[in-house]
Write an enzyme that holds these catalytic residues in place. Sequence first.
Site, short mmCIF file in Angstrom:
data_model
loop_
_atom_site.label_atom_id
_atom_site.label_comp_id
_atom_site.label_asym_id
_atom_site.label_seq_id
_atom_site.Cartn_x
_atom_site.Cartn_y
_atom_site.Cartn_z
N GLU A 3 11.59 9.01 70.92
CA GLU A 3 10.65 10.05 70.49
C GLU A 3 11.38 11.39 70.52
O GLU A 3 12.60 11.42 70.63
CB GLU A 3 9.44 10.02 71.44
CG GLU A 3 8.84 8.62 71.52
CD GLU A 3 7.70 8.48 72.53
OE1 GLU A 3 6.95 9.45 72.72
OE2 GLU A 3 7.58 7.40 73.13
N LYS A 54 11.40 12.71 64.57
CA LYS A 54 12.34 11.74 65.12
C LYS A 54 13.52 11.51 64.18
O LYS A 54 14.30 10.57 64.36
CB LYS A 54 11.63 10.41 65.38
CG LYS A 54 10.41 10.53 66.28
CD LYS A 54 9.73 9.18 66.40
CE LYS A 54 8.36 9.30 67.03
NZ LYS A 54 7.65 8.01 67.06
N ARG A 131 17.98 -4.06 66.42
CA ARG A 131 16.91 -4.61 65.59
C ARG A 131 17.08 -4.30 64.10
O ARG A 131 16.35 -4.84 63.27
CB ARG A 131 15.55 -4.07 66.08
CG ARG A 131 15.25 -4.39 67.55
CD ARG A 131 14.78 -5.82 67.74
NE ARG A 131 13.50 -6.07 67.11
CZ ARG A 131 12.32 -5.82 67.67
NH1 ARG A 131 12.26 -5.32 68.89
NH2 ARG A 131 11.19 -6.08 67.04
N ARG A 282 -0.57 -0.78 69.70
CA ARG A 282 0.46 -0.42 70.68
C ARG A 282 -0.06 -0.59 72.11
O ARG A 282 -1.23 -0.36 72.40
CB ARG A 282 0.88 1.05 70.48
CG ARG A 282 1.42 1.36 69.10
CD ARG A 282 2.66 0.56 68.74
NE ARG A 282 3.79 0.82 69.63
CZ ARG A 282 4.65 1.81 69.47
NH1 ARG A 282 4.54 2.65 68.48
NH2 ARG A 282 5.66 1.96 70.33
#
Length: 292
Positions: A3, A54, A131, A282
């Site tokens: 973040e 971000k 990822r 989330r």
Amino acid sequence: MPELPEVETIRLGLQKYVVGKSIEDVQVRLPKMFTGNPKDIIGAKIIDVRRFGKGLVIVLDNNYSIAIHIKLTGQLIYRGPEVSKVSKVSKGKIGGELPNKWTHVLFKLKIKNEKLKINGEGAYLYYNDLRQFGWIKIVKIDEVQKLPFFKELGPEPFKDLDFEKFKTIVSKSNLAIKVLIMDQKKMSGVGNIYANDALFEAKIDPRRSAKQITPEEAKRLFDSILKVLKKGLDSGGASEISFVNVLGQDGGYQKHFLVYGREGERCKRCSSEIKKIKLGGRGTYFCPKCQI
Ligand SMILES: [Zn+2]
């Protein structure tokens, strides 16, 4: 996901180590993460590193820039003679030697300082991503703001998001307050960790409709967001999955989590048990007793 504090920590590191150096070569190992022509930036000098929410933008002296979003597990790690004493990347999962199998893009940088050159083999900026959700785009500087991610960014705490703006955004939304403060198009920089902790700090139930938040509560929440982001920044970010700074070192905010990741543990304020629910897809952590 990294973040504002984590990405700002990376920006500060890049500012320190790569600004002033030129790009000697670019090696793209995973083409799907990279857009644009590396030839456009070879030979160009890095003159600034900016952050928008971000997102990161490495500004070059030839009207091009490198826009980067590290998404969930991206890492930007610098290795060069000034940091030759820094040991391996801290996280076992992605760490170790560089480059490694998660290194998808390498920037070879030119060191101008002859004194430094003697000791090392050159300087590199490695982009690692476990990822592979992150991206790197070579774009003209004046086109950065036209990229979908940058174009859609909402105002940002510490920059253009003041309390009046924040209050207006909150008062107009039917979303759950936590989902709203994480919506990058409404306001940028706050993700799951700091949203959970800010709502705890402000004593507000994350499930409440934003519209029903009173002006007093909105003020408390706004101040709490600034407070937790500042704490995150002062701690060098939170290292949860794979975040490391540009030297490959962990941040420290994970030692200060208020509710985030603390399911089943005691509330730091009232000793009740911290609960975890899903909200907007989330993991959401809160104290059912003192967040109302
Ligand atoms: Zn409590």
